[in-house]
Design a protein around this motif. Structure first.
Motif, mmCIF file in Angstrom:
data_model
loop_
_atom_site.group_PDB
_atom_site.id
_atom_site.type_symbol
_atom_site.label_atom_id
_atom_site.label_comp_id
_atom_site.label_asym_id
_atom_site.label_seq_id
_atom_site.Cartn_x
_atom_site.Cartn_y
_atom_site.Cartn_z
ATOM 1 N N LEU A 11 -31.471 6.662 67.943
ATOM 2 C CA LEU A 11 -30.506 6.681 66.850
ATOM 3 C C LEU A 11 -30.631 7.947 66.009
ATOM 4 N N MET A 12 -31.847 8.427 65.791
ATOM 5 C CA MET A 12 -32.046 9.663 65.041
ATOM 6 C C MET A 12 -31.420 10.834 65.779
ATOM 7 N N PRO A 67 -27.743 23.380 58.318
ATOM 8 C CA PRO A 67 -28.536 22.248 57.825
ATOM 9 C C PRO A 67 -27.635 21.085 57.418
ATOM 10 N N PRO A 68 -28.030 19.859 57.718
ATOM 11 C CA PRO A 68 -27.225 18.685 57.345
ATOM 12 C C PRO A 68 -27.081 18.565 55.828
ATOM 13 N N PRO A 69 -26.069 17.848 55.364
ATOM 14 C CA PRO A 69 -25.846 17.689 53.921
ATOM 15 C C PRO A 69 -27.023 17.073 53.166
ATOM 16 N N CYS A 70 -27.857 16.318 53.855
ATOM 17 C CA CYS A 70 -28.993 15.703 53.171
ATOM 18 C C CYS A 70 -30.055 16.713 52.761
ATOM 19 N N PHE A 71 -29.910 17.964 53.153
ATOM 20 C CA PHE A 71 -30.863 19.014 52.779
ATOM 21 C C PHE A 71 -30.242 20.077 51.874
ATOM 22 N N THR A 72 -29.138 19.737 51.211
ATOM 23 C CA THR A 72 -28.477 20.683 50.319
ATOM 24 C C THR A 72 -29.254 20.852 49.016
ATOM 25 N N CYS A 92 -29.261 10.015 55.007
ATOM 26 C CA CYS A 92 -29.682 10.100 56.410
ATOM 27 C C CYS A 92 -30.785 9.068 56.637
ATOM 28 N N PRO A 93 -30.519 8.040 57.425
ATOM 29 C CA PRO A 93 -31.524 6.990 57.624
ATOM 30 C C PRO A 93 -32.838 7.508 58.218
ATOM 31 N N TYR A 94 -32.770 8.611 58.942
ATOM 32 C CA TYR A 94 -33.956 9.198 59.575
ATOM 33 C C TYR A 94 -34.227 10.567 58.953
ATOM 34 N N PHE A 95 -34.273 10.597 57.641
ATOM 35 C CA PHE A 95 -34.380 11.816 56.848
ATOM 36 C C PHE A 95 -35.561 12.692 57.266
ATOM 37 N N TYR A 96 -36.729 12.125 57.366
ATOM 38 C CA TYR A 96 -37.940 12.908 57.654
ATOM 39 C C TYR A 96 -37.991 13.368 59.114
ATOM 40 N N GLU A 97 -37.685 12.472 60.030
ATOM 41 C CA GLU A 97 -37.728 12.835 61.448
ATOM 42 C C GLU A 97 -36.692 13.913 61.770
ATOM 43 N N LEU A 98 -35.484 13.734 61.266
ATOM 44 C CA LEU A 98 -34.450 14.735 61.501
ATOM 45 C C LEU A 98 -34.841 16.054 60.855
ATOM 46 N N GLY A 99 -35.369 15.988 59.656
ATOM 47 C CA GLY A 99 -35.793 17.207 58.968
ATOM 48 C C GLY A 99 -36.842 17.973 59.753
ATOM 49 N N CYS A 100 -37.813 17.262 60.296
ATOM 50 C CA CYS A 100 -38.865 17.917 61.087
ATOM 51 C C CYS A 100 -38.297 18.585 62.332
ATOM 52 N N LYS A 101 -37.270 17.984 62.915
ATOM 53 C CA LYS A 101 -36.677 18.566 64.116
ATOM 54 C C LYS A 101 -35.702 19.688 63.789
ATOM 55 N N SER A 110 -37.185 26.727 53.983
ATOM 56 C CA SER A 110 -37.681 25.968 52.826
ATOM 57 C C SER A 110 -37.501 24.461 53.019
ATOM 58 N N ILE A 111 -36.810 24.056 54.061
ATOM 59 C CA ILE A 111 -36.615 22.625 54.327
ATOM 60 C C ILE A 111 -37.966 21.947 54.560
ATOM 61 N N GLY A 112 -38.886 22.617 55.220
ATOM 62 C CA GLY A 112 -40.209 22.043 55.472
ATOM 63 C C GLY A 112 -40.946 21.726 54.179
ATOM 64 N N LEU A 113 -40.931 22.651 53.235
ATOM 65 C CA LEU A 113 -41.571 22.412 51.939
ATOM 66 C C LEU A 113 -40.870 21.295 51.180
ATOM 67 N N PHE A 114 -39.554 21.263 51.279
ATOM 68 C CA PHE A 114 -38.765 20.206 50.633
ATOM 69 C C PHE A 114 -39.116 18.842 51.212
ATOM 70 N N LEU A 115 -39.256 18.745 52.520
ATOM 71 C CA LEU A 115 -39.629 17.482 53.160
ATOM 72 C C LEU A 115 -40.989 17.002 52.667
ATOM 73 N N ARG A 116 -41.932 17.909 52.567
ATOM 74 C CA ARG A 116 -43.264 17.539 52.090
ATOM 75 C C ARG A 116 -43.214 17.055 50.645
ATOM 76 N N TYR A 117 -42.452 17.778 49.811
ATOM 77 C CA TYR A 117 -42.331 17.367 48.413
ATOM 78 C C TYR A 117 -41.678 15.989 48.310
ATOM 79 N N ALA A 118 -40.579 15.789 49.048
ATOM 80 C CA ALA A 118 -39.873 14.502 49.007
ATOM 81 C C ALA A 118 -40.790 13.383 49.485
ATOM 82 N N PHE A 119 -41.524 13.619 50.560
ATOM 83 C CA PHE A 119 -42.403 12.588 51.106
ATOM 84 C C PHE A 119 -43.504 12.220 50.112
#
Length: 158
Positions: A11-12, A67-72, A92-101, A110-119
């Motif tokens: 699904l992701m 980048p998808p809208p969830c990373f704006t 995005c139901p699979y926010f972290y997995e999609l972000g990592c890919k 900067s998406i990687g740093l954003f993912l870490r901060y959000a997590f």
């Protein structure tokens, strides 16, 4: 490569991603709803499932991925203001997995740093709520969680 038997991974990989075609592609007009012919012109913006966008980028260099809208920037500001209140499941139901890919495929590193901060921000809140919330407040909180966060709460040793 997705785990063949993991429904969440399947699904992701089906999440829509906006791409820009770098070449003219004949015989794929059905991918572009606005195309009048069976051809997608160079520069056309099309939404494709992640698995297809990834393949077209890595194997053929035929597209560039936006980048998808969830990373704006808007989403980033919302998460910085109050991470626990943002409904990531809607974005995005699979926010972290999609972000990592997505990180290695887009120019915005900067998406990687954003993912870490959000997590880390949301993890603190999820942990706090899972240990101290009553059954009355949980229905308001749980629907905002991504699939990964929900799975983590279900496996939490309480």
């Amino acid at each position: 490569m997705p785990n063949y038997y993991d429904i969440d991974d399947i699904l992701m990989e089906d999440e829509p991603i906006s791409v820009v075609f770098q070449v003219t592609a004949n015989g794929v007009g059905l991918l572009d709803p606005g195309a009048e012919s069976n051809c997608v012109e160079k520069g056309a913006k099309v939404d494709l499932p992640f698995w297809l966008a990834h393949g077209l980028l890595t194997l053929e260099q035929a597209v560039s991925i936006n980048p998808p809208p969830c990373f704006t920037q808007r989403t980033r500001k919302e998460i910085q203001a109050d991470a626990a209140c943002v409904d990531l499941r809607v974005l995005c139901p699979y926010f972290y997995e999609l972000g990592c890919k997505i990180v290695p495929l887009v120019s915005d590193k900067s998406i990687g740093l954003f993912l870490r901060y959000a997590f880390t921000s949301r993890y603190k809140e999820v942990l706090s709520k899972s240990h101290s919330s009553s059954m009355m407040t949980m229905p308001k909180f749980v629907p905002r969680l991504t699939k990964e966060e929900s799975r983590g709460m279900q496996t939490s040793p309480l």
